[in-house]
Every structure is written in structure tokens, then in C-alpha cells.
Design an enzyme around this catalytic site. Structure first.
Site, PDB file in Angstrom:
ATOM      1  N   HIS A 143       0.832  -1.221   0.000  1.00  0.00           N
ATOM      2  CA  HIS A 143       0.000   0.000   0.000  1.00  0.00           C
ATOM      3  C   HIS A 143       0.861   1.263   0.000  1.00  0.00           C
ATOM      4  O   HIS A 143       0.419   2.315   0.440  1.00  0.00           O
ATOM      5  CB  HIS A 143      -0.953   0.045   1.194  1.00  0.00           C
ATOM      6  CG  HIS A 143      -1.696  -1.230   1.451  1.00  0.00           C
ATOM      7  ND1 HIS A 143      -2.987  -1.442   1.041  1.00  0.00           N
ATOM      8  CD2 HIS A 143      -1.303  -2.387   2.048  1.00  0.00           C
ATOM      9  CE1 HIS A 143      -3.381  -2.671   1.397  1.00  0.00           C
ATOM     10  NE2 HIS A 143      -2.357  -3.263   2.006  1.00  0.00           N
ATOM     11  N   SER A 182      14.804  22.242 -14.887  1.00  0.00           N
ATOM     12  CA  SER A 182      13.584  23.013 -15.121  1.00  0.00           C
ATOM     13  C   SER A 182      13.976  24.378 -15.653  1.00  0.00           C
ATOM     14  O   SER A 182      15.007  24.934 -15.277  1.00  0.00           O
ATOM     15  CB  SER A 182      12.820  23.172 -13.806  1.00  0.00           C
ATOM     16  OG  SER A 182      11.998  24.318 -13.848  1.00  0.00           O
ATOM     17  N   LYS A 194      15.877  22.136  -9.733  1.00  0.00           N
ATOM     18  CA  LYS A 194      15.207  20.893 -10.132  1.00  0.00           C
ATOM     19  C   LYS A 194      16.120  19.926 -10.885  1.00  0.00           C
ATOM     20  O   LYS A 194      17.025  20.322 -11.604  1.00  0.00           O
ATOM     21  CB  LYS A 194      13.996  21.202 -11.022  1.00  0.00           C
ATOM     22  CG  LYS A 194      12.816  21.827 -10.309  1.00  0.00           C
ATOM     23  CD  LYS A 194      12.185  20.936  -9.237  1.00  0.00           C
ATOM     24  CE  LYS A 194      11.353  19.819  -9.820  1.00  0.00           C
ATOM     25  NZ  LYS A 194      10.128  20.306 -10.434  1.00  0.00           N
ATOM     26  N   GLU A 208       9.589   9.172 -16.343  1.00  0.00           N
ATOM     27  CA  GLU A 208       8.177   9.547 -16.507  1.00  0.00           C
ATOM     28  C   GLU A 208       7.662   9.138 -17.885  1.00  0.00           C
ATOM     29  O   GLU A 208       6.525   8.678 -18.036  1.00  0.00           O
ATOM     30  CB  GLU A 208       8.026  11.062 -16.332  1.00  0.00           C
ATOM     31  CG  GLU A 208       8.346  11.561 -14.935  1.00  0.00           C
ATOM     32  CD  GLU A 208       8.467  13.080 -14.910  1.00  0.00           C
ATOM     33  OE1 GLU A 208       9.617  13.582 -14.982  1.00  0.00           O
ATOM     34  OE2 GLU A 208       7.434  13.744 -14.850  1.00  0.00           O
TER      35      GLU A 208
END
Ligand code: ARG
Length: 467
Positions: free
Chosen positions: A164, A285, A291, A298
């Protein structure tokens, strides 16, 4: 007769037509913009067909030689980017044949004897899918090798295991890597199975019914690396199971890739910091200078959408089609090309990231010991040493967790006196099982997370991979 007789509607099939097709028909009908990717397969299969026709005495050896040599020139033109593809010629098959005619003249017209575009396209497409399966099998082997490398390096590295996405029990990084080795191993074996099942030649099924010419389908099958000719001509031209099976195996593999990609995204976040990806596999970024984004992970996570979409798309095209060939089936190729490209790129990117990724031992260890991760070890100890039924031990441990939580400490932060307020028979010895290293070392059941178990699995895989 009229001018139309001199300029037929289509130089391949225009005999009975008087007018050219509507421009929109030409547009919807043409597949050349994408099926040009079958050029090599189309030409190879045509050369073998011509050789077989000559060997069977159906065309002359001279014509066959002219055809094979001419097709070689066509392929060279295509490879050199000098070939002019024509939409009016619909697809790769007719583009190649028309060019062959321009190059060698009359013998070109004999190539299509005892053959149809229906068995031709099925053959070309199968050869294409088969080659991609072979490439994916190799790519999966490379990914498995990269994961084995990480598993070996991280066999003793404790980290939290989750259910979980809540801390469950300590495991090792190596054990976690080996879970993916199992998954990608199954993906590879699915591709191997699909390849074996698909490897029957459609060539010579002709339009749908076979042919009256004395062809040798065993010869062309063998020459093209097939195990045998497909046994039913109707099935041979209308079967796209090989594409569906490839896409379904690809979808399952892509789903696995997406799970690992998701873990990489989570693990590389500032909140987890379980792994680091180098500059080579992260991007910055344009506005936030701090970043470091895991874009490739992704995108691998996302590509499963294209690949599963391709499967559902093709399944929907094939559903309810009457035998044998229908033009609907031309819609097979873009799905498969897109799905195959997405899978190939995803496998390459994932292998690159697995090789690049560096686990962060301190962060993994700290997280492994946090959040009462050894509560199960404590309950097991109560069962073993105090002979408690597991259900009671579960209850006692739950009370100890609650006590630790209200005291603001982890389980090993409780004093023996505190523990004895819950269960007086607890002794000092309990603290040994609360440590994460002891916890993982104790999970010696087959397939468990104990480093020795994980090493045994790595050794088994290594042996199999090197065999
Ligand atoms: N371009 C077609 C396809 O991809 C080739 C087969 C055409 N056959 C036909 N009978 N029109 O399916």
C-alpha cells in the site's frame, strides 16, 4: 478506344476501370506513407518467391535472375533515399513492383504469379514483427543483466519494503531488483513463445484459396526462416494473431516498465532520496534552478499508454472481420509500428537508467528502520520465545507500537521496562530482532529477502543468462 485505355486508372489493377479514383479514396486507401517500413522484408520475400517460381519451372531462370537483381537495385535505391514513393501506387508492394518494371521491363510482370498482396503483406509484416521480437528479446536480456548488476551490488543494502506504499517490512535493494528480473524474465519468455507460434509462412496462400500453380511453399518458408508454411490459406491471409500477441506481450512488458519507472520517480524525489540519477538521465527546469527531473522515467511510465492503445486498437480492428482478407487489416501496421517503437525506446531508456542509478545506502537504511518496520519480527519473536499464538502476538505487538508512537520513539526506542508493562515475559533478547539487518537476515525462506537467498537467486539467473 478512349484516352483512358491508354492511361489506366491504376497501372497495377486498372484493367476494368475507366476513371481514376477520387482523390479522397486515394488518400484513405494508401498505406505507403507508413508501410514503406516493410521495404526490406517485401523485397527479400519477393526474391525468394521468384527463385521458387523458377525452381518449379513456373517462370524461367533468366526472368527470375532479372527479377532478383532488379529487386536488389530497388532496395539499394530505397536505402539510399533515392526512391520516389507514390501514393497513387497505394502501398510498398505496388511501389516496389512498379519500380522493378521500370528497371527491368517485362519479367517484372511475372513476379506476381501464384501470389497476391494478401499473402505478400502477411508475410512481410510477419517478418517485420519477428525481427522486432528478436530485438526486444535482446533488449530484455540487456535490461536483466543491468538489474542483476544492481542486485549484486545491493544484496546487503537494507531498505523498506512496502505494501500500500506504507512501510511494511525491511527488505534489501537487491531483493527488490530481483523482483524486476523475474518480471522481465517472464516478458522475455512470452516473446519467445509468441515467436515460436507465429513462425509459419503465409506466402503462397495467394489471395485466399491457394493457387493452381505447382509452387513449393516449403521452400519459400524455409528460405525466409519460417518453421513451416501456414496450413490453411484462408487463415494465412486473415491471421493477425502474431501482431496481437506481440502487442499483448509488449503491453505486459510496458506495464512492468511503468512500475519500475514509477518507483524511480518516487525514489529519486527529495522526500525519498533512495536513489540518484546522474545528469545523463535527468533534466533541469526552465524556471526552478534546483530541479532535477526524471523525465525519461516519466516517459517510460507513460509509453505503456501508446502500447496498450495499439493492442486495443488492433483488437478492435480485427474483431468481427469475416474471413479472409479485408482492407480493414491495413490498419494493423501503424498500431504495431508505433507500439514496437515505443517499447524499443522504453527498454533502451530503462536499461540506461538502471545502469546509471545509484542507491543511497544511508537514506535506505534510515527508512528501513523507521515506521515500526520490524513489528512483524517482534510478533514472530513472541511466538517463537513465549509460545504465544500468532494472533495474540499480533495484538501485543500492536499495543507496543501504540506505546512507541505515543512516546514518540520507534520500537527499539522503548525501554525493556516499558515493554514489560505490556508483556512481562519480554526479555532483553528482543532488541536483537528489532534491528533491520537481523530482520532481513532472518527471512531465509525460499525466495525471501535474506541476502543469502537473494545471492542464490542472482547466481541461478547468472548461470541461466550465461548458458
Ligand atoms: N496495403 C495492403 C495492406 O496493408 C496490402 C494488401 C492489399 N490487398 C488487397 N486485396 N487490396 O493490407
Amino acid at each position: 478506344m478512349t484516352d483512358k485505355a491508354k492511361t489506366p486508372a491504376n497501372e497495377m489493377w486498372g484493367g476494368r476501370f475507366e476513371a481514376r479514383p477520387d482523390q479522397i479514396l486515394e488518400q484513405i486507401n494508401a498505406s505507403i506513407d507508413y508501410d514503406r517500413r516493410l521495404a526490406t522484408q517485401d523485397i527479400t520475400a519477393s526474391q525468394e518467391h521468384a527463385r521458387m517460381l523458377a525452381a518449379q519451372g513456373i517462370i524461367s531462370e533468366a526472368d527470375s535472375a532479372a527479377i532478383c537483381e532488379g529487386l536488389g537495385r530497388v532496395l539499394a535505391e530505397i536505402e539510399a533515399g533515392e526512391f520516389e514513393f507514390s501514393r497513387a501506387l497505394e502501398d510498398i508492394h505496388m511501389n516496389v513492383e512498379a519500380r522493378l518494371k521500370a528497371l527491368i521491363g517485362e519479367p517484372a510482370g511475372r513476379l506476381h504469379t501464384a501470389r497476391s498482396r494478401n499473402d505478400q503483406v502477411a508475410t512481410d509484416f510477419k517478418l517485420w514483427v519477428r525481427a522486432r521480437i528478436d530485438g526486444d528479446i535482446d533488449a530484455l536480456s540487456a535490461l536483466i543483466a543491468a538489474l542483476l548488476g544492481q542486485a549484486e551490488a545491493g544484496a546487503d543494502l537494507v531498505m523498506p519494503g512496502f505494501t500500500h506504499l506504507q512501510t511494511a517490512q525491511p527488505v534489501t535493494f537487491g531483493h527488490h531488483m530481483m523482483a524486476y528480473v523475474e518480471m522481465f524474465g517472464r516478458d522475455r519468455s512470452r516473446l519467445v513463445d509468441a515467436r515460436a507460434r507465429m513462425n509459419e509462412s503465409p506466402l503462397g496462400a495467394a489471395a485466399l484459396a491457394g493457387t493452381s500453380f505447382p509452387i513449393d511453399r516449403h521452400r519459400t518458408a524455409q528460405a525466409l526462416g519460417f518453421d513451416r508454411p501456414a496450413a490453411n490459406s484462408l487463415d494465412a491471409v486473415s491471421d493477425r494473431d502474431f501482431a496481437l500477441e506481440y502487442l499483448s506481450a509488449a503491453s505486459i512488458c510496458a506495464a512492468h516498465l511503468s512500475r519500475l519507472a514509477e518507483e524511480m520517480v518516487i525514489w529519486s524525489s527529495a522526500q525519498f532520496q533512495f536513489i540518484r540519477l546522474s545528469d545523463q538521465w535527468t533534466t533541469g527546469s526552465s524556471i526552478m534552478p534546483q530541479k532535477r527531473n526524471p523525465d525519461a522515467a516519466e516517459l517510460v511510465r507513460a509509453k505503456v499508454g501508446r502500447i496498450m492503445g495499439a493492442l486495443i486498437g488492433l483488437m478492435t480492428v480485427m474483431k468481427g472481420l469475416p474471413l479472409a482478407y479485408s482492407k480493414d487489416m491495413q490498419e494493423d501496421k501503424e498500431r504495431v509500428f508505433d507500439g514496437a517503437d515505443a517499447l524499443g525506446l522504453s527498454l533502451a531508456a530503462m536499461t540506461g537508467m538502471v545502469r546509471d542509478m545509484r542507491p543511497v545506502p544511508d537514506a535506505l537504511r534510515a527508512a528501513a528502520g523507521a515506521a515500526f518496520s520490524t513489528a512483524t519480527d517482534l510478533a514472530d519473536w513472541l511466538v517463537r520465545r513465549l509460545d504465544m499464538p500468532f494472533r495474540d502476538a499480533h495484538h501485543v505487538t500492536g499495543s507496543l507500537v501504540k506505546l512507541a508512537e505515543t512516546s514518540g520513539v520507534d520500537l527499539d526506542g522503548l525501554s525493556l521496562q516499558q515493554m514489560q508493562t505490556v508483556e512481562p515475559r519480554i526479555t532483553e533478547e528482543v532488541f536483537a530482532v528489532l534491528g533491520v539487518d537481523n530482520s532481513v537476515a532472518s527471512r531465509v525462506s525460499y525466495g525471501g529477502t535474506a541476502p543469502d537467498q537473494v545471492r542464490a537467486q542472482i547466481a541461478r539467473w547468472r548461470e541461466q543468462e550465461n548458458a
